[in-house]
Design a protein around this motif. Structure first.
Motif, mmCIF file in Angstrom:
data_model
loop_
_atom_site.group_PDB
_atom_site.id
_atom_site.type_symbol
_atom_site.label_atom_id
_atom_site.label_comp_id
_atom_site.label_asym_id
_atom_site.label_seq_id
_atom_site.Cartn_x
_atom_site.Cartn_y
_atom_site.Cartn_z
ATOM 1 N N ILE A 136 0.872 -0.997 -0.096
ATOM 2 C CA ILE A 136 -0.141 -0.012 -0.056
ATOM 3 C C ILE A 136 0.831 1.340 -0.205
ATOM 4 O O ILE A 136 0.690 2.302 -0.732
ATOM 5 N N GLU A 137 1.952 1.268 0.754
ATOM 6 C CA GLU A 137 2.908 2.391 0.594
ATOM 7 C C GLU A 137 3.499 2.702 -0.495
ATOM 8 O O GLU A 137 3.585 3.675 -0.894
ATOM 9 N N GLN A 138 3.966 1.548 -1.269
ATOM 10 C CA GLN A 138 4.393 1.842 -2.637
ATOM 11 C C GLN A 138 3.556 2.372 -3.530
ATOM 12 O O GLN A 138 3.928 3.095 -4.485
ATOM 13 N N LEU A 139 2.468 1.704 -3.402
ATOM 14 C CA LEU A 139 0.965 2.226 -4.118
ATOM 15 C C LEU A 139 1.006 3.517 -3.876
ATOM 16 O O LEU A 139 0.676 4.587 -4.913
ATOM 17 N N LEU A 140 1.014 4.148 -2.616
ATOM 18 C CA LEU A 140 0.981 5.384 -2.312
ATOM 19 C C LEU A 140 2.028 6.443 -2.983
ATOM 20 O O LEU A 140 1.514 7.831 -3.296
ATOM 21 N N ASP A 146 11.684 -4.421 -0.557
ATOM 22 C CA ASP A 146 12.017 -4.837 -1.910
ATOM 23 C C ASP A 146 10.811 -5.544 -2.678
ATOM 24 O O ASP A 146 10.455 -5.302 -3.708
ATOM 25 N N TYR A 147 10.224 -6.640 -2.005
ATOM 26 C CA TYR A 147 9.183 -7.217 -2.774
ATOM 27 C C TYR A 147 7.902 -6.560 -2.619
ATOM 28 O O TYR A 147 7.248 -6.878 -3.742
ATOM 29 N N ALA A 148 7.708 -5.656 -1.847
ATOM 30 C CA ALA A 148 6.639 -4.743 -1.889
ATOM 31 C C ALA A 148 6.612 -3.830 -3.128
ATOM 32 O O ALA A 148 5.726 -3.536 -3.798
ATOM 33 N N ILE A 181 12.032 -3.311 -9.973
ATOM 34 C CA ILE A 181 11.930 -2.290 -9.092
ATOM 35 C C ILE A 181 12.787 -1.100 -9.732
ATOM 36 O O ILE A 181 12.809 -0.094 -9.043
ATOM 37 N N GLY A 182 13.847 -1.364 -10.328
ATOM 38 C CA GLY A 182 14.620 -0.265 -10.988
ATOM 39 C C GLY A 182 15.746 0.066 -10.127
ATOM 40 O O GLY A 182 16.055 1.459 -10.248
ATOM 41 N N ARG A 183 16.194 -0.490 -9.161
ATOM 42 C CA ARG A 183 17.107 -0.383 -8.266
ATOM 43 C C ARG A 183 17.892 -1.531 -7.638
ATOM 44 O O ARG A 183 17.302 -2.594 -7.608
#
Length: 290
Positions: A16-20, A178-180, A273-275
């Motif tokens: 959820i944090e990553q989507l935000l 990382d997985y999130a 994830i681009g990193r």
């Protein structure tokens, strides 16, 4: 609309944090994010951030079709109810198909199709259900969480030993964050028809001896890795308070790691994830902060 099941769990909250974060870049909006939880009354913190909250209870399948109404993309975070997962996941898949979900993503296990870990059995069964569903699917085969080991560093420091039964098995672990990030990236990417599989693991693989050495380096205290038999490691986990079935599962997973079951060098996670994935040095430092 994107719905995340198990949104109040450790991985779910991070997704959820990553989507935000993506919402802040205008790729999506907060209003397009739906947190699926068993008890909406305990999810007020999501609502305060503009996120929709819907009741998703695997044991109440009548909640699922209504929860998935209008959902285009669904992330099914695998149930924590080991032994009941396949039946629970089937209910989600059926409801997703009935609701017209366009993409169903699922958090599976690294190399689930060939993994020696007992944990893989329910994931293999769920993957088969997904392939038979007719839905467009995205299977995120997650490797081991770094936190599975760094969460026990206090005991290792107290006794001067890190326990396990992984031998010299190389484990390509990565953090939950990382997985999130991978899940959020994958679920928001351009829709593609068919079935895709990602093998997700850390950029660098380590043995538990390597982990003990890094803890020693950062603390100045000599920590050695003590490799036990699977039965003895299971007993040790029970003695520190873990339920026997869960302890047995962790011990079996360590044995699976000794056979290469938690190793991968494809770098699909960092590409997604681009990193780079979070380093062992950083993960240990964070764990030691407390």
């Amino acid at each position: 609309m994107i719905l995340v099941t198990g949104a109040s769990g450790q991985l779910g909250q991070l997704v959820i944090e990553q989507l935000l974060t993506l919402a802040s870049t205008k790729q999506i909006s907060a209003e397009q994010i739906i947190a699926g939880v068993r008890d909406p009354a305990k999810a007020e913190h999501f609502k305060q951030r503009g996120i929709q909250v819907r009741k998703v209870d695997y044991e109440q399948p009548e909640t699922l079709v209504s929860a998935f109404a209008g959902v285009e993309r669904l992330l099914l975070i695998s149930s924590s109810a080991v032994g009941q997962r396949v039946a629970q996941h089937q209910k989600v898949i059926d409801a997703a198909a009935a609701s017209g979900v366009k993409l169903l993503a699922y958090t599976s296990l690294l190399h689930a199709d060939t993994s020696p870990l007992a944990l893989a059995e329910e994931h293999r069964a769920t993957e088969a259900l997904l392939l038979a569903s007719g839905l467009n699917t995205l299977i995120l085969r997650n490797g081991w969480y770094t936190e599975n080991y760094t969460g026990g560093l206090a005991a290792a420091l107290a006794h001067g030993k890190l326990l396990g039964c992984a031998g010299d098995g190389r484990i390509a672990f990565a953090t939950r964050a990382d997985y999130a990030a991978a899940a959020a990236s994958a679920i928001t990417a351009d829709l593609q028809p068919g079935n895709r599989v990602y093998e997700l693991a850390g950029d660098t693989a380590y043995t538990l001896t390597d982990l003990a050495a890094e803890v020693s380096r950062q603390t100045g205290q000599t920590i050695s890795y003590l490799n036990l038999s699977e039965a003895d490691y299971c007993d040790a986990l029970v003695q520190v308070g873990l339920p026997q079935p869960f302890a047995a599962l962790l011990a079996d997973s360590d044995t699976g790691a000794s056979k290469g079951g938690l190793y991968d060098a494809s770098h699909q996670l960092s590409q997604l994830i681009g990193r780079p994935t979070t380093s062992l040095e950083t993960s240990v430092a964070e764990a030691l902060k407390g």
